[in-house]
Scaffold this active site. Sequence first.
Site, short mmCIF file in Angstrom:
data_model
loop_
_atom_site.label_atom_id
_atom_site.label_comp_id
_atom_site.label_asym_id
_atom_site.label_seq_id
_atom_site.Cartn_x
_atom_site.Cartn_y
_atom_site.Cartn_z
N ASN A 60 -12.36 20.57 33.13
CA ASN A 60 -13.54 19.70 33.03
C ASN A 60 -13.61 18.77 34.22
O ASN A 60 -12.58 18.35 34.76
CB ASN A 60 -13.54 18.93 31.69
CG ASN A 60 -12.88 17.57 31.80
OD1 ASN A 60 -13.49 16.59 32.26
ND2 ASN A 60 -11.61 17.49 31.42
N PHE A 113 -16.40 10.82 33.22
CA PHE A 113 -16.65 9.66 32.34
C PHE A 113 -18.13 9.51 31.97
O PHE A 113 -18.70 8.42 32.05
CB PHE A 113 -16.19 8.35 32.98
CG PHE A 113 -14.70 8.14 33.04
CD1 PHE A 113 -13.82 8.96 32.35
CD2 PHE A 113 -14.17 7.09 33.79
CE1 PHE A 113 -12.44 8.76 32.42
CE2 PHE A 113 -12.80 6.87 33.86
CZ PHE A 113 -11.94 7.70 33.17
N SER A 137 -7.75 9.98 34.97
CA SER A 137 -8.76 11.02 35.06
C SER A 137 -8.89 11.44 36.52
O SER A 137 -9.00 10.58 37.40
CB SER A 137 -10.11 10.52 34.57
OG SER A 137 -11.11 11.43 35.00
N ASN A 143 -11.44 12.87 37.70
CA ASN A 143 -12.86 13.09 37.98
C ASN A 143 -13.65 11.86 38.38
O ASN A 143 -14.86 11.92 38.57
CB ASN A 143 -13.52 13.75 36.76
CG ASN A 143 -12.85 15.06 36.41
OD1 ASN A 143 -12.59 15.86 37.30
ND2 ASN A 143 -12.54 15.27 35.14
N THR A 144 -12.97 10.71 38.48
CA THR A 144 -13.60 9.52 39.05
C THR A 144 -12.86 9.25 40.36
O THR A 144 -11.67 8.93 40.33
CB THR A 144 -13.48 8.32 38.09
OG1 THR A 144 -14.25 8.61 36.91
CG2 THR A 144 -14.01 7.03 38.71
N LYS A 199 -2.31 5.56 30.05
CA LYS A 199 -2.36 7.04 30.08
C LYS A 199 -2.22 7.54 31.50
O LYS A 199 -3.01 7.16 32.37
CB LYS A 199 -3.66 7.54 29.46
CG LYS A 199 -3.72 9.07 29.38
CD LYS A 199 -4.82 9.51 28.45
CE LYS A 199 -4.95 11.02 28.42
NZ LYS A 199 -6.01 11.45 27.50
N ASN A 247 -2.65 13.20 30.98
CA ASN A 247 -4.03 13.62 31.16
C ASN A 247 -4.04 15.07 31.71
O ASN A 247 -3.00 15.73 31.73
CB ASN A 247 -4.72 12.64 32.13
CG ASN A 247 -6.19 12.46 31.79
OD1 ASN A 247 -6.91 13.44 31.59
ND2 ASN A 247 -6.64 11.22 31.70
C1 FMN Z 1 -13.59 18.08 28.02
C2 FMN Z 1 -12.49 17.07 28.14
C3 FMN Z 1 -12.81 15.72 28.31
C4 FMN Z 1 -11.80 14.77 28.42
N1 FMN Z 1 -12.14 13.45 28.56
C5 FMN Z 1 -11.15 12.51 28.60
C6 FMN Z 1 -11.48 11.13 28.67
O1 FMN Z 1 -12.64 10.73 28.66
N2 FMN Z 1 -10.45 10.24 28.73
C7 FMN Z 1 -9.14 10.63 28.71
O2 FMN Z 1 -8.24 9.77 28.74
N3 FMN Z 1 -8.81 11.94 28.61
C8 FMN Z 1 -9.77 12.87 28.57
N4 FMN Z 1 -9.43 14.19 28.48
C9 FMN Z 1 -8.00 14.58 28.52
C10 FMN Z 1 -7.41 14.78 27.13
O3 FMN Z 1 -7.44 13.59 26.38
C11 FMN Z 1 -5.94 15.25 27.24
O4 FMN Z 1 -5.17 14.24 27.86
C12 FMN Z 1 -5.79 16.53 28.06
O5 FMN Z 1 -6.89 17.39 27.86
C13 FMN Z 1 -4.52 17.30 27.69
O6 FMN Z 1 -4.49 17.60 26.31
P1 FMN Z 1 -5.00 19.02 25.71
O7 FMN Z 1 -4.33 20.11 26.50
O8 FMN Z 1 -4.57 19.00 24.28
O9 FMN Z 1 -6.46 19.03 25.86
C14 FMN Z 1 -10.43 15.17 28.37
C15 FMN Z 1 -10.13 16.52 28.19
C16 FMN Z 1 -11.13 17.47 28.07
C17 FMN Z 1 -10.75 18.93 27.88
#
Ligand code: FMN
Length: 362
Positions: A111, A115, A173, A175-176, A215, A244
């Site tokens: 992704n 934000f 993140s 992406n910022t 985080k 993350n």
């Molecule tokens: C579509 C998407 C959006 C995410 N948005 C955020 C976010 O806004 N803030 C954040 O701290 N992590 C965000 N994450 C990261 C997840 O919270 C997590 O740390 C990461 O995906 C690893 O866990 P997973 O493999 O179980 O998804 C996002 C992940 C995905 C897939």
Amino acid sequence: MIGAFRDLGRRGLFLFDPETAHGMSITALKSGLVPACRINADPRLRQTVAGLEFANPIGMAAGFDKNAEVPEALLKLGFGFTEIGTVTPKAQPGNPRPRIFRLVEDEGVINRLGFNNEGHEAAFQRLKAIRGNGIIGVNIGANKDSADRIADYVAGIRRFYSVARYFTANISSPNTPGLRDLQARESLSALLSAVLAARDEEAAKAGRRIPVLLKIAPDLTEEGMDDIAAEATSHALDGLIVSNTTLSRDGLRDQRQAKEAGGLSGKPVFEKSTVVLAKMRRRVGASLPIIGVGGVSSAETALEKIKAGADLVQLYSCMVYEGPGLPGQIISGLSKLLDRERAGSIRDLRDARLDYWANRNV
Ligand SMILES: Cc1cc2nc3c(=O)[nH]c(=O)nc-3n(C[C@H](O)[C@H](O)[C@H](O)COP(=O)(O)O)c2cc1C
């Protein structure tokens, strides 16, 4: 029932692009169409972490419910806690679509949302209306065009102090642009000083101390991990969330989607995030709470995070593949694993494989 729902739901949702499918999942959760989880609470899964009492260690990670639309519906799926956000002070649209990609063969997701969220006020109003007592954390970040990023985190603490059970300062993140630079030692020190000072002021006013977690990314050097551990302990942070999404594309089968820019999550990040989790546990010592996240897809992988040093576990991406029954399956699976390991409590298994994970390199 949940199995049939999963197959139907997954086949149906996969006909749509991932962001549309996500919107449909939120709508289904809001409408109460998703079956609630009916498992008996196992007292062996209960524990107190950062002063909060968790019925089980499995939480929904940030990013699924960015605008606090469905926290209670998520708790009904069986999650022991859920984290809304990332929220930024002002609403912002994020990056242009498409910006979420499924890597089906790898059971991964990339992704680059950036934000996208409705801003503090919208999420605050929804959280304020909640009457239940479930554990809902608030994940705070900075606007892309912010002139003072640290001030954005401080604003998050102040705005949500009356409704958050815990805070997560998300500095990881990808992406910022420039956000991850806040992980560098001097910037991190300034951020933690400001955020924790705001928390302490609010705590004095409210007579309640809300824990603040940080985080972090999985893409860190050994020195980077040393710096974060030193700052976390010297500032008396309440805990870490590891991790993350990753910028790495190692070992992926789906080479076409792998070229997309953004953060990779799901099964492909399990190994890396678990190694960083164990390495951070080694550095911060036994008492600092750590939430392990990245690629959790089953009771076995959730338990492996705990054995690598996590007190609690979160997941997001694998629910895209497994469906809304996943938290319930993991929780009942954990009880069976505790039987097999003859463990009286989930806590007894923490760090059981710390050496194995901390000695690996990724
Ligand atoms: C579509 C998407 C959006 C995410 N948005 C955020 C976010 O806004 N803030 C954040 O701290 N992590 C965000 N994450 C990261 C997840 O919270 C997590 O740390 C990461 O995906 C690893 O866990 P997973 O493999 O179980 O998804 C996002 C992940 C995905 C897939």
